[in-house]
Design a protein around this motif. Sequence first.
Motif, PDB file in Angstrom:
ATOM      1  N   GLY A 212     -13.026  -5.522 -10.165  1.00  0.00           N
ATOM      2  CA  GLY A 212     -12.730  -5.699  -8.746  1.00  0.00           C
ATOM      3  C   GLY A 212     -11.892  -4.618  -8.108  1.00  0.00           C
ATOM      4  N   HIS A 213     -11.161  -3.810  -8.885  1.00  0.00           N
ATOM      5  CA  HIS A 213     -10.316  -2.799  -8.249  1.00  0.00           C
ATOM      6  C   HIS A 213     -11.148  -1.585  -7.833  1.00  0.00           C
ATOM      7  N   ARG A 214     -10.571  -0.784  -6.948  1.00  0.00           N
ATOM      8  CA  ARG A 214     -11.286   0.376  -6.405  1.00  0.00           C
ATOM      9  C   ARG A 214     -11.152   1.577  -7.319  1.00  0.00           C
ATOM     10  N   VAL A 215     -12.234   2.340  -7.404  1.00  0.00           N
ATOM     11  CA  VAL A 215     -12.245   3.597  -8.153  1.00  0.00           C
ATOM     12  C   VAL A 215     -12.719   4.684  -7.190  1.00  0.00           C
ATOM     13  N   THR A 216     -11.949   5.737  -7.077  1.00  0.00           N
ATOM     14  CA  THR A 216     -12.320   6.841  -6.193  1.00  0.00           C
ATOM     15  C   THR A 216     -13.032   7.915  -7.008  1.00  0.00           C
ATOM     16  N   LEU A 217     -14.275   8.240  -6.595  1.00  0.00           N
ATOM     17  CA  LEU A 217     -15.083   9.240  -7.292  1.00  0.00           C
ATOM     18  C   LEU A 217     -15.339  10.435  -6.382  1.00  0.00           C
ATOM     19  N   SER A 218     -15.246  11.603  -6.986  1.00  0.00           N
ATOM     20  CA  SER A 218     -15.702  12.827  -6.332  1.00  0.00           C
ATOM     21  C   SER A 218     -17.041  13.174  -6.982  1.00  0.00           C
ATOM     22  N   PHE A 219     -18.115  13.225  -6.191  1.00  0.00           N
ATOM     23  CA  PHE A 219     -19.434  13.413  -6.793  1.00  0.00           C
ATOM     24  C   PHE A 219     -20.222  14.491  -6.062  1.00  0.00           C
ATOM     25  N   LEU A 220     -21.204  15.030  -6.775  1.00  0.00           N
ATOM     26  CA  LEU A 220     -22.185  15.948  -6.198  1.00  0.00           C
ATOM     27  C   LEU A 220     -23.513  15.685  -6.879  1.00  0.00           C
ATOM     28  N   GLU A 239      -6.459   8.613  -9.939  1.00  0.00           N
ATOM     29  CA  GLU A 239      -5.068   8.978 -10.192  1.00  0.00           C
ATOM     30  C   GLU A 239      -4.650  10.178  -9.356  1.00  0.00           C
ATOM     31  N   ARG A 240      -5.580  11.138  -9.213  1.00  0.00           N
ATOM     32  CA  ARG A 240      -5.250  12.318  -8.421  1.00  0.00           C
ATOM     33  C   ARG A 240      -5.014  11.948  -6.958  1.00  0.00           C
ATOM     34  N   ALA A 242      -4.060   9.002  -5.921  1.00  0.00           N
ATOM     35  CA  ALA A 242      -2.812   8.228  -5.868  1.00  0.00           C
ATOM     36  C   ALA A 242      -1.608   9.159  -5.909  1.00  0.00           C
ATOM     37  N   ALA A 243      -1.701  10.210  -6.763  1.00  0.00           N
ATOM     38  CA  ALA A 243      -0.603  11.185  -6.831  1.00  0.00           C
ATOM     39  C   ALA A 243      -0.454  11.916  -5.512  1.00  0.00           C
ATOM     40  N   ALA A 244      -1.600  12.268  -4.898  1.00  0.00           N
ATOM     41  CA  ALA A 244      -1.547  12.944  -3.593  1.00  0.00           C
ATOM     42  C   ALA A 244      -0.919  12.033  -2.547  1.00  0.00           C
ATOM     43  N   ALA A 245      -1.252  10.736  -2.624  1.00  0.00           N
ATOM     44  CA  ALA A 245      -0.660   9.789  -1.676  1.00  0.00           C
ATOM     45  C   ALA A 245       0.842   9.670  -1.885  1.00  0.00           C
ATOM     46  N   ARG A 246       1.265   9.677  -3.183  1.00  0.00           N
ATOM     47  CA  ARG A 246       2.704   9.607  -3.460  1.00  0.00           C
ATOM     48  C   ARG A 246       3.419  10.850  -2.943  1.00  0.00           C
ATOM     49  N   LEU A 247       2.806  12.015  -3.153  1.00  0.00           N
ATOM     50  CA  LEU A 247       3.411  13.248  -2.645  1.00  0.00           C
ATOM     51  C   LEU A 247       3.485  13.239  -1.128  1.00  0.00           C
ATOM     52  N   ASP A 248       2.425  12.705  -0.506  1.00  0.00           N
ATOM     53  CA  ASP A 248       2.418  12.632   0.951  1.00  0.00           C
ATOM     54  C   ASP A 248       3.527  11.710   1.447  1.00  0.00           C
ATOM     55  N   ARG A 249       3.735  10.609   0.721  1.00  0.00           N
ATOM     56  CA  ARG A 249       4.802   9.691   1.129  1.00  0.00           C
ATOM     57  C   ARG A 249       6.171  10.328   0.937  1.00  0.00           C
ATOM     58  N   LEU A 250       6.331  11.055  -0.186  1.00  0.00           N
ATOM     59  CA  LEU A 250       7.597  11.741  -0.410  1.00  0.00           C
ATOM     60  C   LEU A 250       7.851  12.784   0.670  1.00  0.00           C
ATOM     61  N   ALA A 251       6.774  13.413   1.152  1.00  0.00           N
ATOM     62  CA  ALA A 251       6.924  14.459   2.161  1.00  0.00           C
ATOM     63  C   ALA A 251       7.262  13.888   3.524  1.00  0.00           C
ATOM     64  N   TYR A 252       6.785  12.677   3.833  1.00  0.00           N
ATOM     65  CA  TYR A 252       6.922  12.158   5.193  1.00  0.00           C
ATOM     66  C   TYR A 252       7.727  10.871   5.300  1.00  0.00           C
ATOM     67  N   PHE A 253       8.193  10.327   4.163  1.00  0.00           N
ATOM     68  CA  PHE A 253       8.946   9.078   4.221  1.00  0.00           C
ATOM     69  C   PHE A 253      10.222   9.203   3.393  1.00  0.00           C
TER      70      PHE A 253
END
Length: 684
Positions: A212-220, A239-240, A242-253
């Motif tokens: 049921g959880h979401r998985v983010t795929l980069s595909f071609l 994970e990448r 999620a890490a980018a989201a964490r960095l974005d939060r650290l940068a703006y929050f």
Amino acid sequence: MTALIYWVIVALWLTVLVTVVTAAARGKYEVDGTTWLLLAVLSIDVVRNIAENFYFGLLWGSRYGVFPAAIEAALARPELLILPKILNVLAALMVLVILLWRWLPLAARERSEALQTMSAQSAQIAREAEEQRLLFETSVDLILVIDRLGIVRRVSRSSAAILGYAPEEVVGRDGSTFAEPGQYERLNAALGLLAAGQHVPEAVAEMRHKDGHRVTLSFLGVWAPGLDAGLVIGRDITERMAAAARLDRLAYFDELSGLPNRVSLLRDLTAALEAADAPPLALAVLDLNSFKDINDFLGHSTGDRVIGAIGARLARAGSDRCRFYRSGGDEFFMLLTGAAGSDEASAAVQNVVRLLEERVDVDGYRLFVSISCGIACAPEHARTCDELIQNADLALGAARADGRKISVFTPAIRRNARARQEIESELRRAVAQQEFVLHFQPQIRLADDAVVGAEALLRWNHPERGLLAPAAFIDALGHSPAAAEAGQFVLASACAAAADWREKGLGALRIGVNLFPIQFHSRTLLDDVEQALARSGLDARQLELEITENIALGHGDDVLDVLKALHQQGIGLAFDDFGTGYASLSYLLRYPLTRLKIDRSFVQKITDAAAPEHAAIVQSILVMAHNIGLEVVAEGVETDRQAAFLRARGCEEAQGYHFARPLPRDAFEAYVAARLAPSAICQG
């Protein structure tokens, strides 16, 4: 007729021979070794057929009168009749020899090469199949083979790790059924490109895991004509992302409060001011006045939880029109859009201040914080981001200085700030260019009116405004970094003057030096005093350092330790301006004081018409000081009545205009010399 048939056959074979020879000579066709052997055999057979049919053509032609009869007689001999048969045998032998000598080995070699080629191709195909199998078995990426209808025909084993589905659960199903509902349109568009034989550029899609959880795929994807299917490769970037989201939060929050940080404020404020239809807005900076005490006395962890509680309150109070930010420390910002003016902004801020000043319960403590706030409005007070923030900060400074909770920016606030900045710059120049000088006010022993000491008072010899009294600059200097150097100058100059007076025979006069608070912050006061005494040669007992209640209250144990060390060296310590602040009487016992100075505001009320309680206050201070072993100096004595009153109550010393104003060094020396007996000067 028979002869004609033979000649037709000869002509046909000649045509064949000429064609073969001409083609071989011109190299028109590219042929292999086997073909060349076949052409050689054919050529031999052609020559044989031409010779045989030429012979019989002549023979039968002469028999039927086409050629002379003599030809028949010459050709009809038995040995010639067998010649064509001999040619047939010879041709057959030549062909056999050629086949055995050239063709069979060549054919065997070519067959061997063909077999080797087929074997290599088979091995290549096997290797490719194995590589493909290994790729589908071991790849960490998701690999799908999809037909034109979007049905998965093959999938890598990594589907179990990435999507939670075993390969057999994926094969035969539409690939888009594993996607989040909002991704169908994007995936269907990608399948359309594949079905049309086009490449699918790299894209990102949200897939749904089996649990049921979401998985983010980069595909071609690419279309594989050999497979008549599309090959899709997807990489798990959950994970990448999620890490980018964490960095974005650290940068703006801000991490402690959970509120947007200063970077977000600058971004949002700039966007709001630069919008074509920008509404009026207000920016308020909120400061927690008592937060430092929480950190100092309860610990930084408790302070962090207080910040978190404040941030949660502000987050709940936020709306589309009102957003809150934390810029760091104990400072928060409030951005109010659509504010009709400073009055509306002040009312909104007042509500927020009341909210923040409610009790905060953390770590078992019931805490209260007080708020100071500065407000600036756009476009009324500023049109740029930096200017608006600066004006709000200036308004905050004005609120603190005036003791108010809320202050709205006015041009006068900026003018005052600019004036403070200018005087700060001038004070730095004054220290660097030695524009400060000392004046000395005599301190008189009331018992015999003898000069027993002097207080060193700072004056500023301003290059444009002339000689300035302390009232014009001392407050600004006290808050300036230049105060440390100015304090060192006063200390060194005062000690040098007192030592010089003794050398001149004016007596061992005590010199009083006022200290700036920054001299305790810098932690160099002990060294400064020792250097001043050493360079001047002044006896430590002739130096008296004066501290105010603000210094005592603002530094606590740090001041106490330094003062004890100075007292141990024999240096006097006076408590200046006593009675004007909020110091507890316990400070008189806690600090190693030698003298108490009654503030001039009490002394000046000693008049004939004064209420009795004014005199009672001075008398009470004298009694209290004497009871704890402190001598007293009364400041601001301007009349004989005041001097007489103090003398009668046992006050040891006094200073003020009644005796002398603060004097330049030469004038002070003349004043002291005039009050000394001639014999005393000679003995000095």
